[in-house]
Each structure stands twice: as C-alpha cells, then as structure tokens.
Motif scaffolding. Sequence first.
Motif, PDB file in Angstrom:
ATOM      1  N   ILE A 127      33.379  44.196  49.099  1.00 23.38           N
ATOM      2  CA  ILE A 127      33.077  43.149  48.121  1.00 23.38           C
ATOM      3  C   ILE A 127      34.357  42.745  47.383  1.00 23.38           C
ATOM      4  N   LEU A 128      35.136  43.736  47.010  1.00 21.02           N
ATOM      5  CA  LEU A 128      36.401  43.496  46.308  1.00 21.02           C
ATOM      6  C   LEU A 128      37.360  42.687  47.187  1.00 21.02           C
ATOM      7  N   ARG A 129      37.532  43.144  48.401  1.00 20.83           N
ATOM      8  CA  ARG A 129      38.465  42.514  49.333  1.00 20.83           C
ATOM      9  C   ARG A 129      38.130  41.035  49.561  1.00 20.83           C
ATOM     10  N   HIS A 130      36.815  40.744  49.571  1.00 19.16           N
ATOM     11  CA  HIS A 130      36.400  39.379  49.897  1.00 19.16           C
ATOM     12  C   HIS A 130      36.116  38.515  48.679  1.00 19.16           C
ATOM     13  N   GLY A 131      36.621  38.927  47.518  1.00 20.42           N
ATOM     14  CA  GLY A 131      36.585  38.020  46.367  1.00 20.42           C
ATOM     15  C   GLY A 131      35.576  38.355  45.284  1.00 20.42           C
ATOM     16  N   GLY A 132      34.843  39.480  45.418  1.00 20.35           N
ATOM     17  CA  GLY A 132      33.879  39.861  44.386  1.00 20.35           C
ATOM     18  C   GLY A 132      34.522  40.617  43.233  1.00 20.35           C
ATOM     19  N   LEU A 133      33.716  40.900  42.212  1.00 22.17           N
ATOM     20  CA  LEU A 133      34.176  41.669  41.055  1.00 22.17           C
ATOM     21  C   LEU A 133      33.559  43.061  41.083  1.00 22.17           C
ATOM     22  N   VAL A 134      34.407  44.081  41.016  1.00 25.34           N
ATOM     23  CA  VAL A 134      33.941  45.468  41.048  1.00 25.34           C
ATOM     24  C   VAL A 134      34.507  46.234  39.855  1.00 25.34           C
ATOM     25  N   ALA A 135      33.622  46.780  39.036  1.00 25.22           N
ATOM     26  CA  ALA A 135      34.063  47.648  37.933  1.00 25.22           C
ATOM     27  C   ALA A 135      34.122  49.079  38.449  1.00 25.22           C
ATOM     28  N   PHE A 136      35.177  49.783  38.074  1.00 25.22           N
ATOM     29  CA  PHE A 136      35.371  51.140  38.602  1.00 25.22           C
ATOM     30  C   PHE A 136      36.019  52.052  37.559  1.00 25.22           C
ATOM     31  N   PRO A 137      35.760  53.371  37.695  1.00 28.77           N
ATOM     32  CA  PRO A 137      36.347  54.310  36.737  1.00 28.77           C
ATOM     33  C   PRO A 137      37.823  54.539  37.049  1.00 28.77           C
ATOM     34  N   THR A 138      38.625  54.649  36.001  1.00 29.59           N
ATOM     35  CA  THR A 138      39.989  55.158  36.171  1.00 29.59           C
ATOM     36  C   THR A 138      40.135  56.299  35.165  1.00 29.59           C
ATOM     37  N   GLU A 139      41.269  56.974  35.183  1.00 24.82           N
ATOM     38  CA  GLU A 139      41.451  58.084  34.231  1.00 24.82           C
ATOM     39  C   GLU A 139      41.656  57.581  32.805  1.00 24.82           C
ATOM     40  N   THR A 140      42.008  56.296  32.638  1.00 26.47           N
ATOM     41  CA  THR A 140      42.220  55.774  31.277  1.00 26.47           C
ATOM     42  C   THR A 140      40.901  55.251  30.716  1.00 26.47           C
ATOM     43  N   LEU A 145      37.938  46.413  35.484  1.00 25.82           N
ATOM     44  CA  LEU A 145      37.185  45.358  36.175  1.00 25.82           C
ATOM     45  C   LEU A 145      38.114  44.733  37.202  1.00 25.82           C
ATOM     46  N   GLY A 146      37.849  45.020  38.503  1.00 22.90           N
ATOM     47  CA  GLY A 146      38.804  44.686  39.538  1.00 22.90           C
ATOM     48  C   GLY A 146      38.465  43.454  40.358  1.00 22.90           C
ATOM     49  N   ALA A 147      39.529  42.763  40.796  1.00 25.41           N
ATOM     50  CA  ALA A 147      39.415  41.672  41.768  1.00 25.41           C
ATOM     51  C   ALA A 147      40.629  41.747  42.695  1.00 25.41           C
ATOM     52  N   ASN A 148      40.472  41.184  43.891  1.00 24.10           N
ATOM     53  CA  ASN A 148      41.578  41.080  44.845  1.00 24.10           C
ATOM     54  C   ASN A 148      42.714  40.273  44.197  1.00 24.10           C
ATOM     55  N   ALA A 149      43.867  40.915  44.009  1.00 30.21           N
ATOM     56  CA  ALA A 149      44.969  40.285  43.259  1.00 30.21           C
ATOM     57  C   ALA A 149      45.583  39.097  43.997  1.00 30.21           C
ATOM     58  N   PHE A 150      45.248  38.938  45.299  1.00 31.95           N
ATOM     59  CA  PHE A 150      45.787  37.803  46.058  1.00 31.95           C
ATOM     60  C   PHE A 150      44.896  36.568  45.968  1.00 31.95           C
ATOM     61  N   MET A 151      43.675  36.729  45.437  1.00 33.84           N
ATOM     62  CA  MET A 151      42.721  35.611  45.450  1.00 33.84           C
ATOM     63  C   MET A 151      42.581  34.986  44.066  1.00 33.84           C
ATOM     64  N   GLU A 152      43.101  33.757  43.955  1.00 30.69           N
ATOM     65  CA  GLU A 152      43.118  33.067  42.663  1.00 30.69           C
ATOM     66  C   GLU A 152      41.717  32.982  42.033  1.00 30.69           C
ATOM     67  N   LYS A 153      40.742  32.595  42.845  1.00 32.00           N
ATOM     68  CA  LYS A 153      39.382  32.399  42.292  1.00 32.00           C
ATOM     69  C   LYS A 153      38.783  33.701  41.783  1.00 32.00           C
ATOM     70  N   ALA A 154      39.012  34.766  42.549  1.00 32.71           N
ATOM     71  CA  ALA A 154      38.471  36.075  42.159  1.00 32.71           C
ATOM     72  C   ALA A 154      39.094  36.530  40.843  1.00 32.71           C
ATOM     73  N   VAL A 155      40.399  36.301  40.714  1.00 33.94           N
ATOM     74  CA  VAL A 155      41.092  36.713  39.490  1.00 33.94           C
ATOM     75  C   VAL A 155      40.596  35.878  38.297  1.00 33.94           C
ATOM     76  N   GLN A 156      40.408  34.585  38.543  1.00 33.96           N
ATOM     77  CA  GLN A 156      39.888  33.743  37.454  1.00 33.96           C
ATOM     78  C   GLN A 156      38.501  34.192  37.007  1.00 33.96           C
ATOM     79  N   ALA A 157      37.732  34.719  37.965  1.00 34.37           N
ATOM     80  CA  ALA A 157      36.381  35.198  37.614  1.00 34.37           C
ATOM     81  C   ALA A 157      36.441  36.372  36.637  1.00 34.37           C
ATOM     82  N   ILE A 158      37.509  37.170  36.700  1.00 28.79           N
ATOM     83  CA  ILE A 158      37.684  38.262  35.728  1.00 28.79           C
ATOM     84  C   ILE A 158      37.790  37.687  34.316  1.00 28.79           C
TER      85      ILE A 158
END
Length: 358
Positions: free
Chosen positions: A28-41, A45-58
């Motif tokens: 889902i992430l790779r193809h432009g969706g939004l995925v929230a995920f745990p990190t140690e910090t 809220l993640g999106a494919n950094a190469f996809m303008e539209k996905a990033v704008q959705a963040i």
Amino acid sequence: MAKRGRTRYLRVNPRRPDPLAIHVAAQILRHGGLVAFPTETVYGLGANAFMEKAVQAIFLAKGRPADNPLIVHVGSRYQVQSLVTAVPPVAEALMRRFWPGPLTLVLPSSGRVAAAVTAGLTTVALRMPRHPVALALIRAARVPVAAPSANLSGRPSPTLGRHVLQDLGGKVDVILAAGAAEVGVESTVLDLTTAPPVLLRPGGVTLEELAATVGEVRLDPAVGLAPLAGVVPRAPGMKYRHYAPRAPLYLVDGDPEKVAIRIVALVEEARSRGEKAAILTSEEKEEYYRARARPALLLCLGPRSDPARAASRLYLSLKACDRHGVDVIFAEAWPESGMGLALMNRLRKAAAYRVISV
Ligand code: AMP
Ligand code: MG
C-alpha cells in the motif's frame, strides 16, 4: 483486524512483526497509500517519498503547513546515496554510531524525492529508525518513506497505536499498532550542511552523545530558552506551536522547593476560579502535591534523575489531560542535561513559552 472507514487497524508484534501484515502495508505504501507505523521515537505517518501525490496526502491528513518539510526514513545506508549529493565523513561517523536510531541528519538533497517532502529546501532530512516494525516496513516497501509524526498538526505526537486512530482514523489506509514507543519524543535533528554541525531539534540522541562523536555541535537559537525576537528556526517545524494539549500549560521553573510552593498556590487560585487543574510532577514531589494541592489530576513523570523516562511519558500525560478535560496544567521544569534538553524543549512548546520563573 478492525476497520474505521478506509482505515485498517493491524496489531503487530513489536519484535517479530507478522510478515503478511508488513507485506500488505508495504504494498500500500509503495503504491501511494498512507501507512502509520510505530518507530522508537513516536508513531509516524508514511508515504512513498518519490510520489508527489502520496506526500501531499500526508499534509492533507495532518493539516500540516506546506512549508514544514518531512523526514525521509530509509532502510539501508545504500539508500542514502541516491538521496543526497554527497555523504561527508561526519555523516558517515554519525550513521555508524547512531543508525538505526533516533537521529535525523540534514544533508544536501539530490532532488530525487518529491518536491513536497523538502518544502522547497535544497536539503533533505534522513533517518534510519531502529524499531523492528518500521525497519521491516521500509525495507519491504523498497522505497524511502517520508514520514512526520502521525498526529494532527499541533497536537501531541502519538506514542500508542490508538492515539493515531483517534487523530487520523478514516484518513489513512493502514495503522500498524505495536504498543508504546520507547523513546516517546521525536528524533534529534542535526544539520550537517554547515561546520560545526547545528542541532535543530533536540530528541532521542542527546547533545552530549553527539558531541562525543563529532566534537563541537552548535545549538540553533530556536532550540533555546525562549523564542528570540527575530530568530527564524532553520528546522521550519520548530516555529509552530506544537505538541500542545487542549488546556493552557504553564511551565514553572526555578529552585524545586520554590516551584512546588508556587504550583500549590497556582492550583489553589485555579480552584477559586472554578477551574480543574492538572499537575505534571516529578516523583520527588508527588506526595507533596497530593497532600497540599489536591489537583483534579496529578501525573508523575518519574524521578528527576531520569529525564529520559519523563520524556517517554510526556505525550501520554498531555493526552491524559485532554481526556480528563482539565482547564489548566502546571508543569515542573526539569534539568536540561541529557534527555532533559528534549523534554524541556517540548514542555516549552506545549506551554507556548508561558514560563513562570520563581
Ligand atoms: P516531524 O516529521 O513532525 O517529526 O518534523 C520533522 C522536523 O524536521 C520538523 O521540525 C522539520 O522542520 C524538520 N526538517 C525536515 N526536513 C528538514 C530540512 N531539510 N532542513 C531542516 N529541517 C528539516
Ligand atoms: Mg511532528
């Protein structure tokens, strides 16, 4: 699996995440969706950094100002090469020492990530998180992942999956939930485009730890004690009121005994106005406030000797204040060494710089 609107809520084991859940989220992430995920910090809220539209959705989902750039999360040192124009020796040393981990490095951008990621800057902020779920997800997606904290802009950052659901349920495709974030405040942001390096945001790696690896580190003036007139922070995000609970928070600073006396008086005044007060206290003064101030809500962040523990509890405590519907919050100031620097930075911002010195 639970669903809210378009949002799938997947619980995963923090140490050994289910490969199928990771695979689904990564696709889902790779193809432009939004995925929230745990990190140690905190949760991201993640999106494919190469996809303008996905990033704008963040930016849309969070209500984040477009001039506040995102951190790009990588799964390997190799991935860094294509994202920057050069990796200086100091970056090599820091990556070796602190990656994967809560350190973000600002380097000259190669311009490959979507324009919205860097908000028009010529630099890019990079981090390799150490949380097993975050690493597995980024590696399975096989793209760099732009990810700010998974909260609504201006609200405290999420340290639990359910915080993400509260803020972003229905607005994202997947939430991977894996319990409490260990560090509990955001990553340290270090600008390596100048010498000496400049600390733009204190976080999970301390100033002392950085200095031990790279020698001199300057503090961006915006990190400091109060918003200095005319100082524009170089991490654009640091200029916004941030991390804020709903009720006004006052930070009380000075000798701990005097601080305690003043907080008791402030709670008393609030009560006489008919307001419900909360206190954010250290362990040392918990009983004192319970006996003398009897606030509507008393939240202990732990012993003063352990600002890392206090930092890990901060956002949870601010959210508890929201949940209890208190009218005003009084917080003790903490010593600023080690993780105390990040803790106090977030407390000042949560207080919108309302600091009472005693
Ligand atoms: P967040 O993603 O919510 O943890 O915020 C990321 C922080 O990193 C914000 O304060 C940003 O302004 C800062 N940041 C991201 N990219 C850059 C960059 N290229 N230069 C300086 N600061 C950055
Ligand atoms: Mg944030």
